[in-house]
Design an enzyme around this catalytic site. Structure first.
Site, PDB file in Angstrom:
ATOM      1  N   ARG A 283       0.847  -1.203   0.000  1.00  0.00           N
ATOM      2  CA  ARG A 283       0.000   0.000   0.000  1.00  0.00           C
ATOM      3  C   ARG A 283       0.879   1.249   0.000  1.00  0.00           C
ATOM      4  O   ARG A 283       1.047   1.895  -1.024  1.00  0.00           O
ATOM      5  CB  ARG A 283      -0.967  -0.028   1.197  1.00  0.00           C
ATOM      6  CG  ARG A 283      -2.176   0.908   1.046  1.00  0.00           C
ATOM      7  CD  ARG A 283      -1.889   2.344   1.398  1.00  0.00           C
ATOM      8  NE  ARG A 283      -1.493   2.528   2.790  1.00  0.00           N
ATOM      9  CZ  ARG A 283      -1.066   3.677   3.290  1.00  0.00           C
ATOM     10  NH1 ARG A 283      -0.963   4.754   2.518  1.00  0.00           N
ATOM     11  NH2 ARG A 283      -0.700   3.772   4.560  1.00  0.00           N
TER      12      ARG A 283
ATOM     13  N   GLU B 241      -3.729  10.770  10.208  1.00  0.00           N
ATOM     14  CA  GLU B 241      -2.815  11.320   9.210  1.00  0.00           C
ATOM     15  C   GLU B 241      -2.261  12.669   9.667  1.00  0.00           C
ATOM     16  O   GLU B 241      -3.001  13.523  10.141  1.00  0.00           O
ATOM     17  CB  GLU B 241      -3.548  11.490   7.874  1.00  0.00           C
ATOM     18  CG  GLU B 241      -2.640  11.956   6.750  1.00  0.00           C
ATOM     19  CD  GLU B 241      -3.397  12.212   5.461  1.00  0.00           C
ATOM     20  OE1 GLU B 241      -2.741  12.251   4.405  1.00  0.00           O
ATOM     21  OE2 GLU B 241      -4.630  12.379   5.507  1.00  0.00           O
TER      22      GLU B 241
END
Length: 256
Positions: free
Chosen positions: A8, A138
């Site tokens: 990923r 994030e």
């Protein structure tokens, strides 16, 4: 525990793209031979090729009773990511949320309370579909440096939600080991019921050192890629981190 995200985040490296058969071969090697605990194989909704790849991996993993080791990045987009992950046979979703006030206000153009509501809505729907959720904060490192009260506010909202692991990415590779230690100890002391992962990037050449510092501070899982592959300067290198943990800390992973 060790999460490998070569398939990923590692695939975000320039000029790297895996075919479905290559993804399946690498996932098998990571789980069967290397013995990583978790493999993050894709982001949801990317392309038809990714859909085929994830279906191949999830089919193999289901047949071999390791489907709970396969994880897919998803988004706070109502039912879309959850339905995509469900349709390809995966059971674990890593929700991408915003770990800094800057990302919420500048990228999403939302107020924090609205973003928190979107996250909880996604978690609730995923749970109804039998999908277990982890959550990425994030730009967590940016959040801790610039908007710590925002990070605490998010975790206050998530503390009682059905979250398996909270993932702490140094998204832009901003931190040094002393900062990693300080920030993670603070979170563990404040939220003892949560399990934390650390996800490093190597922009200052400190990803391995930061990851070892995170283990010392008390995280329960680290994120790595094979050979440190990944965007910009790369991710934490799997071999370096594991050898460092084994030799410097006298701690053990499952890695062969």
């Amino acid at each position: 525990e060790v999460l490998d995200t070569t398939l990923r985040d590692g695939e975000q490296m320039q000029d790297v793209s895996y075919t479905p058969d290559e993804k399946l071969s690498i996932a098998k090697l990571l789980i069967e031979e290397l013995r990583v605990d978790h493999v993050e194989i894709s982001s949801a909704l990317v392309s038809e090729g990714e859909l085929e790849a994830v279906e191949k991996v999830s089919s193999w993993a289901t047949q071999n009773q390791v489907i709970n080791s396969i994880e897919v990045l998803g988004f706070t987009d109502g039912n879309r990511s959850v339905d995509w992950i469900n349709s390809v046979g995966c059971r674990v979703m890593n929700i991408l949320a915003k770990g800094s006030l800057r990302h919420v206000t500048k990228q999403l153009m939302k107020k924090p309370k609205d973003h928190f509501s979107d996250i909880l809505e996604t978690i609730t729907y995923a749970e109804s579909q039998g999908i277990r959720c982890n959550i990425y904060l994030e730009d967590w490192s940016g959040g801790m440096l610039e908007s710590r009260s925002y990070v605490f506010s998010m975790l206050d909202n998530l503390e009682d939600a059905s979250i398996w692991r909270v993932m702490l990415p140094d998204t832009l590779g901003l931190l040094n080991p002393s900062q990693v230690t300080e920030f993670i100890i603070e979170l563990i002391n404040r939220y003892p019921s949560l399990n934390f992962d650390f996800h490093g990037h190597d922009d200052y050449g400190l990803a391995t050192a930061n990851t070892i510092a995170a283990v010392v501070a008390g995280v329960s899982c680290i994120h790595c890629t094979v050979n440190g592959m990944g965007e910009r300067a790369g991710n934490t290198s799997l071999d370096e981190a594991v050898v460092g943990i084994h030799d410097f800390l006298n701690r053990k992973t499952r890695i062969n």
